[in-house]
Motif scaffolding. Structure first.
Motif, PDB file in Angstrom:
ATOM      1  N   GLU A  39       0.808  -1.235  -0.024  1.00 23.22           N
ATOM      2  CA  GLU A  39      -0.085   0.024  -0.148  1.00 23.22           C
ATOM      3  C   GLU A  39       0.771   1.166   0.175  1.00 23.22           C
ATOM      4  O   GLU A  39       0.451   2.345  -0.525  1.00 23.22           O
ATOM      5  CB  GLU A  39      -0.928  -0.045   1.213  1.00 23.22           C
ATOM      6  N   LEU A  60       1.953   1.787  -3.797  1.00 24.94           N
ATOM      7  CA  LEU A  60       0.757   2.112  -4.497  1.00 24.94           C
ATOM      8  C   LEU A  60       0.611   3.685  -4.198  1.00 24.94           C
ATOM      9  O   LEU A  60       0.347   4.440  -5.121  1.00 24.94           O
ATOM     10  CB  LEU A  60      -0.213   1.463  -4.201  1.00 24.94           C
ATOM     11  N   ARG A  61       0.570   3.993  -2.837  1.00 21.90           N
ATOM     12  CA  ARG A  61       0.091   5.442  -2.508  1.00 21.90           C
ATOM     13  C   ARG A  61       1.493   6.462  -3.111  1.00 21.90           C
ATOM     14  O   ARG A  61       1.019   7.359  -3.301  1.00 21.90           O
ATOM     15  CB  ARG A  61       0.060   5.595  -0.829  1.00 21.90           C
ATOM     16  N   GLU A  83       3.221   5.942  -5.617  1.00 22.92           N
ATOM     17  CA  GLU A  83       2.902   6.161  -7.171  1.00 22.92           C
ATOM     18  C   GLU A  83       1.833   7.128  -7.372  1.00 22.92           C
ATOM     19  O   GLU A  83       2.081   8.019  -8.049  1.00 22.92           O
ATOM     20  CB  GLU A  83       2.628   4.831  -7.652  1.00 22.92           C
ATOM     21  N   SER A  84       0.797   7.036  -6.630  1.00 21.19           N
ATOM     22  CA  SER A  84      -0.135   8.154  -6.678  1.00 21.19           C
ATOM     23  C   SER A  84       0.269   9.419  -6.608  1.00 21.19           C
ATOM     24  O   SER A  84       0.010  10.407  -7.207  1.00 21.19           O
ATOM     25  CB  SER A  84      -1.428   7.749  -5.946  1.00 21.19           C
ATOM     26  N   GLU A  85       0.860   9.631  -5.563  1.00 16.01           N
ATOM     27  CA  GLU A  85       1.753  10.764  -5.053  1.00 16.01           C
ATOM     28  C   GLU A  85       2.305  11.498  -6.283  1.00 16.01           C
ATOM     29  O   GLU A  85       2.668  12.606  -6.703  1.00 16.01           O
ATOM     30  CB  GLU A  85       2.569  10.941  -3.784  1.00 16.01           C
ATOM     31  N   ALA A 132       2.414  10.534  -9.363  1.00 14.78           N
ATOM     32  CA  ALA A 132       1.625  10.879 -10.571  1.00 14.78           C
ATOM     33  C   ALA A 132       1.302  12.257 -10.495  1.00 14.78           C
ATOM     34  O   ALA A 132       0.823  13.104 -11.492  1.00 14.78           O
ATOM     35  CB  ALA A 132       0.479  10.022 -10.635  1.00 14.78           C
ATOM     36  N   GLN A 133       0.880  12.758  -9.350  1.00 16.58           N
ATOM     37  CA  GLN A 133       0.188  14.072  -9.267  1.00 16.58           C
ATOM     38  C   GLN A 133       1.140  15.102  -9.551  1.00 16.58           C
ATOM     39  O   GLN A 133       1.037  16.045  -9.963  1.00 16.58           O
ATOM     40  CB  GLN A 133      -0.479  14.470  -7.860  1.00 16.58           C
ATOM     41  N   SER A 175       6.418  14.314  -1.579  1.00 23.53           N
ATOM     42  CA  SER A 175       6.049  12.909  -1.103  1.00 23.53           C
ATOM     43  C   SER A 175       6.130  12.569   0.269  1.00 23.53           C
ATOM     44  O   SER A 175       6.743  13.381   1.006  1.00 23.53           O
ATOM     45  CB  SER A 175       7.326  12.036  -1.919  1.00 23.53           C
ATOM     46  N   LYS A 198       8.607   5.558 -10.681  1.00 22.71           N
ATOM     47  CA  LYS A 198       7.313   4.704 -11.166  1.00 22.71           C
ATOM     48  C   LYS A 198       7.408   3.212 -10.654  1.00 22.71           C
ATOM     49  O   LYS A 198       8.421   3.037 -10.184  1.00 22.71           O
ATOM     50  CB  LYS A 198       7.333   4.952 -12.537  1.00 22.71           C
TER      51      LYS A 198
END
Length: 256
Positions: free
Chosen positions: A205, A208-209, A211-213, A215-216, A230, A249
């Motif tokens: 998790e 994955l979190r 990666e989401s950060e 991406a923004q 981050s 990534k």
């Protein structure tokens, strides 16, 4: 049409048969498939052999024994004015076995030549990673990453905090310029180093979190290399590692 590299290779072998200097043989170095290795290679002893104090005047021509080039997965890098260069890379899954790397050293000032050899035993790694994470450190160069053993703190972060698994290892390292990046606009800045970390475990998790950060951050144009948004920035800063989150990534097996 005959490849020009083959022509140079054959011509140089003919030249060496007449002008060959000393031949040094190294012991086998054991490396593993899918895991990055590096071999620091000192030019100092050859500078003394050539009676040459300028390392830039020594050209290194390395190839797989009986071939004109290194294996596709192996690289040679030498920073100008440095007495040390590096062989590095990652053997593919099916590259196990023994290989010889023949090294021709040429004094570009006197045209004196000598040879050297590195030997590797490549062993198939029992546990092959199925997932990878990629980071880029912008306060280091490739040689800094190797010389200062930066892989140790990077792996420590991923094993204890991000992947939370002992089965984590470095699967690739590269100069950013060799993987689609660019040189810094300011020549005083470090080039950076791109590193891939692999594991048999699924993405956590935390990853994955992250990666989401990232991406923004990547959605910004231009993407701010020094942006510190981050949530895990402190883990790297504690170890004096500066991550370009624009380049972070997660990679599945099919990701190039």
């Amino acid at each position: 049409m005959i490849n020009n590299k083959w022509i140079k290779f054959v011509a140089l072998l003919a030249f060496l048969s007449i002008h060959l200097g000393q031949l040094n043989t190294f012991d086998f170095q054991t490396i593993y498939t899918t895991e990055t290795f590096n071999t620091p290679y000192s030019l100092k002893r050859f500078a003394e052999y050539f009676n040459q104090s300028d390392y830039n005047k020594i050209e290194v021509l390395a190839s797989l024994s009986s071939y004109p080039d290194l294996p596709k997965w192996m690289n040679w890098f030498h920073r100008p004015n440095s007495e040390i260069g590096y062989f590095y890379g990652t053997p593919a899954v099916d590259n196990d076995g023994d290989i010889d790397i023949e090294i021709i050293l040429l004094d570009k000032f006197t045209f004196n030549v000598t040879m050297d050899r590195l030997k590797y035993t490549i062993i198939s790694r029992e546990q092959i990673c199925k997932n990878e994470a990629q980071i880029q450190l912008f306060n280091l160069d490739l040689e800094d990453f190797i010389q200062k053993n930066i892989s140790a703190p990077v792996l420590d972060i991923f094993r204890k905090k991000l992947w939370q698994s002992d089965h984590v290892y470095i699967t690739n390292m590269a100069r950013p310029i060799d993987v689609g990046g660019r040189f810094p606009l300011d020549p005083r800045e470090k080039e950076g180093v791109t590193v891939r970390i692999g594991s048999m475990a699924n993405f956590t998790e935390e990853l994955l979190r992250l990666e989401s950060e990232a991406a923004q951050i990547r959605s910004r144009n231009p993407c701010p290399k020094r942006f510190k948004a981050s949530s895990v920035e402190y883990l790297f800063r504690e170890k004096k590692l500066f991550v370009d989150w624009c380049r972070f990534k997660l990679l599945l097996p099919s990701t190039p």
